[in-house]
Design a protein around this motif. Structure first.
Motif, PDB file in Angstrom:
ATOM      1  N   LEU A  33      45.921  41.289  37.429  1.00  0.00           N
ATOM      2  CA  LEU A  33      46.767  40.274  37.294  1.00  0.00           C
ATOM      3  C   LEU A  33      46.290  39.572  38.592  1.00  0.00           C
ATOM      4  CD1 LEU A  33      49.467  38.998  36.754  1.00  0.00           C
ATOM      5  CD2 LEU A  33      50.620  40.611  38.478  1.00  0.00           C
ATOM      6  N   ALA A  34      46.049  39.981  39.777  1.00  0.00           N
ATOM      7  CA  ALA A  34      45.786  39.085  40.836  1.00  0.00           C
ATOM      8  C   ALA A  34      44.645  38.321  40.359  1.00  0.00           C
ATOM      9  CB  ALA A  34      45.498  40.003  41.920  1.00  0.00           C
ATOM     10  N   CYS A  35      43.483  38.887  39.841  1.00  0.00           N
ATOM     11  CA  CYS A  35      42.319  38.239  39.577  1.00  0.00           C
ATOM     12  C   CYS A  35      42.652  37.079  38.687  1.00  0.00           C
ATOM     13  CB  CYS A  35      41.189  38.869  38.984  1.00  0.00           C
ATOM     14  SG  CYS A  35      40.355  40.080  40.148  1.00  0.00           S
ATOM     15  N   ALA A  36      43.468  37.024  37.566  1.00  0.00           N
ATOM     16  CA  ALA A  36      43.858  36.261  36.616  1.00  0.00           C
ATOM     17  C   ALA A  36      44.598  35.094  37.372  1.00  0.00           C
ATOM     18  CB  ALA A  36      44.583  36.793  35.451  1.00  0.00           C
ATOM     19  N   TRP A  37      45.830  35.636  38.223  1.00  0.00           N
ATOM     20  CA  TRP A  37      46.586  34.481  38.954  1.00  0.00           C
ATOM     21  C   TRP A  37      45.521  33.625  39.690  1.00  0.00           C
ATOM     22  CZ3 TRP A  37      47.386  34.434  44.266  1.00  0.00           C
ATOM     23  CH2 TRP A  37      48.061  33.527  44.774  1.00  0.00           C
ATOM     24  N   TRP A  38      44.705  34.296  40.768  1.00  0.00           N
ATOM     25  CA  TRP A  38      43.821  33.516  41.559  1.00  0.00           C
ATOM     26  C   TRP A  38      42.780  32.503  40.509  1.00  0.00           C
ATOM     27  CZ3 TRP A  38      38.595  32.767  42.087  1.00  0.00           C
ATOM     28  CH2 TRP A  38      38.303  32.037  43.242  1.00  0.00           C
ATOM     29  N   LEU A  39      42.442  32.800  39.588  1.00  0.00           N
ATOM     30  CA  LEU A  39      41.518  32.012  38.597  1.00  0.00           C
ATOM     31  C   LEU A  39      42.437  30.985  38.279  1.00  0.00           C
ATOM     32  CD1 LEU A  39      39.324  34.708  36.862  1.00  0.00           C
ATOM     33  CD2 LEU A  39      38.625  32.920  38.388  1.00  0.00           C
ATOM     34  N   ASN A  40      43.806  31.360  37.624  1.00  0.00           N
ATOM     35  CA  ASN A  40      44.493  30.153  37.443  1.00  0.00           C
ATOM     36  C   ASN A  40      44.759  29.174  38.510  1.00  0.00           C
ATOM     37  OD1 ASN A  40      46.705  32.055  34.787  1.00  0.00           O
ATOM     38  ND2 ASN A  40      44.590  31.537  34.905  1.00  0.00           N
ATOM     39  N   THR A  41      44.931  29.626  39.642  1.00  0.00           N
ATOM     40  CA  THR A  41      45.295  28.943  40.794  1.00  0.00           C
ATOM     41  C   THR A  41      44.148  27.791  41.059  1.00  0.00           C
ATOM     42  OG1 THR A  41      44.725  30.205  42.329  1.00  0.00           O
ATOM     43  CG2 THR A  41      47.035  30.258  41.752  1.00  0.00           C
ATOM     44  N   GLN A  42      42.864  28.297  40.447  1.00  0.00           N
ATOM     45  CA  GLN A  42      41.825  27.586  40.629  1.00  0.00           C
ATOM     46  C   GLN A  42      41.511  26.596  39.575  1.00  0.00           C
ATOM     47  OE1 GLN A  42      40.203  27.798  43.734  1.00  0.00           O
ATOM     48  NE2 GLN A  42      42.069  28.814  44.130  1.00  0.00           N
ATOM     49  N   GLY A  43      42.697  26.431  38.630  1.00  0.00           N
ATOM     50  CA  GLY A  43      42.546  25.562  37.487  1.00  0.00           C
ATOM     51  C   GLY A  43      41.613  26.112  36.346  1.00  0.00           C
ATOM     52  N   GLU A  44      41.491  27.569  36.511  1.00  0.00           N
ATOM     53  CA  GLU A  44      40.701  28.185  35.371  1.00  0.00           C
ATOM     54  C   GLU A  44      41.566  28.969  34.361  1.00  0.00           C
ATOM     55  OE1 GLU A  44      37.142  30.252  36.608  1.00  0.00           O
ATOM     56  OE2 GLU A  44      36.959  29.183  38.273  1.00  0.00           O
ATOM     57  N   HIS A  45      41.155  28.931  33.223  1.00  0.00           N
ATOM     58  CA  HIS A  45      42.019  30.073  32.235  1.00  0.00           C
ATOM     59  C   HIS A  45      40.872  30.626  31.747  1.00  0.00           C
ATOM     60  CE1 HIS A  45      45.833  27.927  32.880  1.00  0.00           C
ATOM     61  NE2 HIS A  45      45.155  26.951  32.850  1.00  0.00           N
ATOM     62  N   PRO A  46      40.533  32.029  32.211  1.00  0.00           N
ATOM     63  CA  PRO A  46      39.485  32.660  31.837  1.00  0.00           C
ATOM     64  C   PRO A  46      39.726  33.535  30.529  1.00  0.00           C
ATOM     65  CG  PRO A  46      40.624  33.875  33.491  1.00  0.00           C
ATOM     66  CD  PRO A  46      41.509  32.302  33.539  1.00  0.00           C
ATOM     67  N   ASN A  47      38.665  33.807  29.897  1.00  0.00           N
ATOM     68  CA  ASN A  47      38.936  34.527  28.831  1.00  0.00           C
ATOM     69  C   ASN A  47      38.719  36.198  29.435  1.00  0.00           C
ATOM     70  OD1 ASN A  47      36.104  35.335  28.914  1.00  0.00           O
ATOM     71  ND2 ASN A  47      35.513  33.879  27.540  1.00  0.00           N
ATOM     72  N   GLN A  48      38.977  37.151  28.403  1.00  0.00           N
ATOM     73  CA  GLN A  48      38.900  38.428  28.832  1.00  0.00           C
ATOM     74  C   GLN A  48      37.591  38.864  29.519  1.00  0.00           C
ATOM     75  OE1 GLN A  48      42.209  40.034  25.728  1.00  0.00           O
ATOM     76  NE2 GLN A  48      40.231  40.712  25.602  1.00  0.00           N
ATOM     77  N   LEU A  49      36.716  38.587  29.074  1.00  0.00           N
ATOM     78  CA  LEU A  49      35.156  38.904  29.660  1.00  0.00           C
ATOM     79  C   LEU A  49      34.812  38.238  30.878  1.00  0.00           C
ATOM     80  CD1 LEU A  49      32.393  40.206  29.188  1.00  0.00           C
ATOM     81  CD2 LEU A  49      31.723  38.191  28.022  1.00  0.00           C
ATOM     82  N   THR A  50      35.509  37.074  31.004  1.00  0.00           N
ATOM     83  CA  THR A  50      35.319  36.504  32.512  1.00  0.00           C
ATOM     84  C   THR A  50      36.194  37.235  33.485  1.00  0.00           C
ATOM     85  OG1 THR A  50      34.685  34.467  31.494  1.00  0.00           O
ATOM     86  CG2 THR A  50      35.382  34.395  33.712  1.00  0.00           C
ATOM     87  N   LEU A  51      37.500  37.629  33.096  1.00  0.00           N
ATOM     88  CA  LEU A  51      38.147  38.262  33.974  1.00  0.00           C
ATOM     89  C   LEU A  51      37.603  39.512  34.343  1.00  0.00           C
ATOM     90  CD1 LEU A  51      40.938  38.316  35.538  1.00  0.00           C
ATOM     91  CD2 LEU A  51      41.782  39.340  33.397  1.00  0.00           C
ATOM     92  N   ALA A  52      37.110  40.377  33.311  1.00  0.00           N
ATOM     93  CA  ALA A  52      36.440  41.676  33.653  1.00  0.00           C
ATOM     94  C   ALA A  52      35.229  41.809  34.489  1.00  0.00           C
ATOM     95  CB  ALA A  52      36.038  42.320  32.101  1.00  0.00           C
ATOM     96  N   ARG A  53      34.434  40.544  34.358  1.00  0.00           N
ATOM     97  CA  ARG A  53      33.477  40.338  35.356  1.00  0.00           C
ATOM     98  C   ARG A  53      33.927  40.105  36.798  1.00  0.00           C
ATOM     99  NH1 ARG A  53      29.781  36.910  31.106  1.00  0.00           N
ATOM    100  NH2 ARG A  53      28.871  38.672  30.164  1.00  0.00           N
ATOM    101  N   GLN A  54      34.977  39.234  36.794  1.00  0.00           N
ATOM    102  CA  GLN A  54      35.552  38.864  37.988  1.00  0.00           C
ATOM    103  C   GLN A  54      36.221  40.228  38.905  1.00  0.00           C
ATOM    104  OE1 GLN A  54      35.906  35.948  39.753  1.00  0.00           O
ATOM    105  NE2 GLN A  54      37.283  36.478  41.290  1.00  0.00           N
ATOM    106  N   ALA A  55      36.797  41.020  38.002  1.00  0.00           N
ATOM    107  CA  ALA A  55      37.542  42.312  38.547  1.00  0.00           C
ATOM    108  C   ALA A  55      36.504  43.377  38.728  1.00  0.00           C
ATOM    109  CB  ALA A  55      38.726  42.489  37.594  1.00  0.00           C
ATOM    110  N   GLY A  56      35.438  43.491  37.887  1.00  0.00           N
ATOM    111  CA  GLY A  56      34.490  44.572  37.957  1.00  0.00           C
ATOM    112  C   GLY A  56      35.021  45.626  37.132  1.00  0.00           C
ATOM    113  N   THR A  57      35.742  45.264  35.983  1.00  0.00           N
ATOM    114  CA  THR A  57      36.179  46.363  35.189  1.00  0.00           C
ATOM    115  C   THR A  57      35.362  46.341  33.754  1.00  0.00           C
ATOM    116  OG1 THR A  57      37.924  44.884  34.402  1.00  0.00           O
ATOM    117  CG2 THR A  57      38.520  46.254  36.250  1.00  0.00           C
TER     118      THR A  57
END
Length: 146
Positions: free
Chosen positions: A41-65
């Motif tokens: 949630l925190a990673c998605a929220w942060w990316l959204n505040t940066q104007g990004e709407h990541p897909n699941q793969l991008t979010l997983a990479r950002q989070a390391g999951t």
């Protein structure tokens, strides 16, 4: 030099990690989040505040999951009304992520709760030292040639 288990860096790290995880879980439980739900949630929220709407793969990479686990946890966050998954117009197989208003309200409060735990947990160590050490440990190092 032979170390006792209590002097072993790995054993000490294990115990420190368990203590930190318990403290994080205690801070997040009243907010209705598990630790991994919080991270995503925190990673998605942060990316959204940066104007990004990541897909699941991008979010997983950002989070390391793991991508499969990320998908399962995102379903739980979606069920809680914290995340919306929308079909990506550029790739209909992918889902773009948007934090809902409820999620956008919860994320900063959860981040503040986790930051308070971190502040208390790492109090015995200067912050710069903790960040330097953990940064080194978090990144793979080339094998020593010894």
């Amino acid at each position: 030099m032979d170390l006792t288990p209590g002097e072993s860096p790995g054993f000490l790290l294990w115990h420190a990690t368990l203590r930190w995880q318990r403290d994080i879980a205690a801070a997040l439980t009243p907010l209705g989040l598990t630790h991994v739900q919080f991270v995503l949630l925190a990673c998605a929220w942060w990316l959204n505040t940066q104007g990004e709407h990541p897909n699941q793969l991008t979010l997983a990479r950002q989070a390391g999951t793991d991508i499969k686990m990320t998908s399962q946890v995102l379903r739980a966050l979606e069920h809680k009304g914290l995340i919306e998954r929308e079909v990506d117009p550029a790739d209909t197989r992918a889902k773009r992520l948007r934090v809902t208003h409820t999620g956008a309200d919860l994320a900063p409060r959860a981040i503040a709760a986790v930051e308070l735990v971190d502040k208390r947990f790492f109090r015995p160590v200067p912050l710069d030292d903790a960040v330097t050490l953990l940064g080194r440990l978090a990144r793979p190092q080339p094998e020593d040639d010894e």
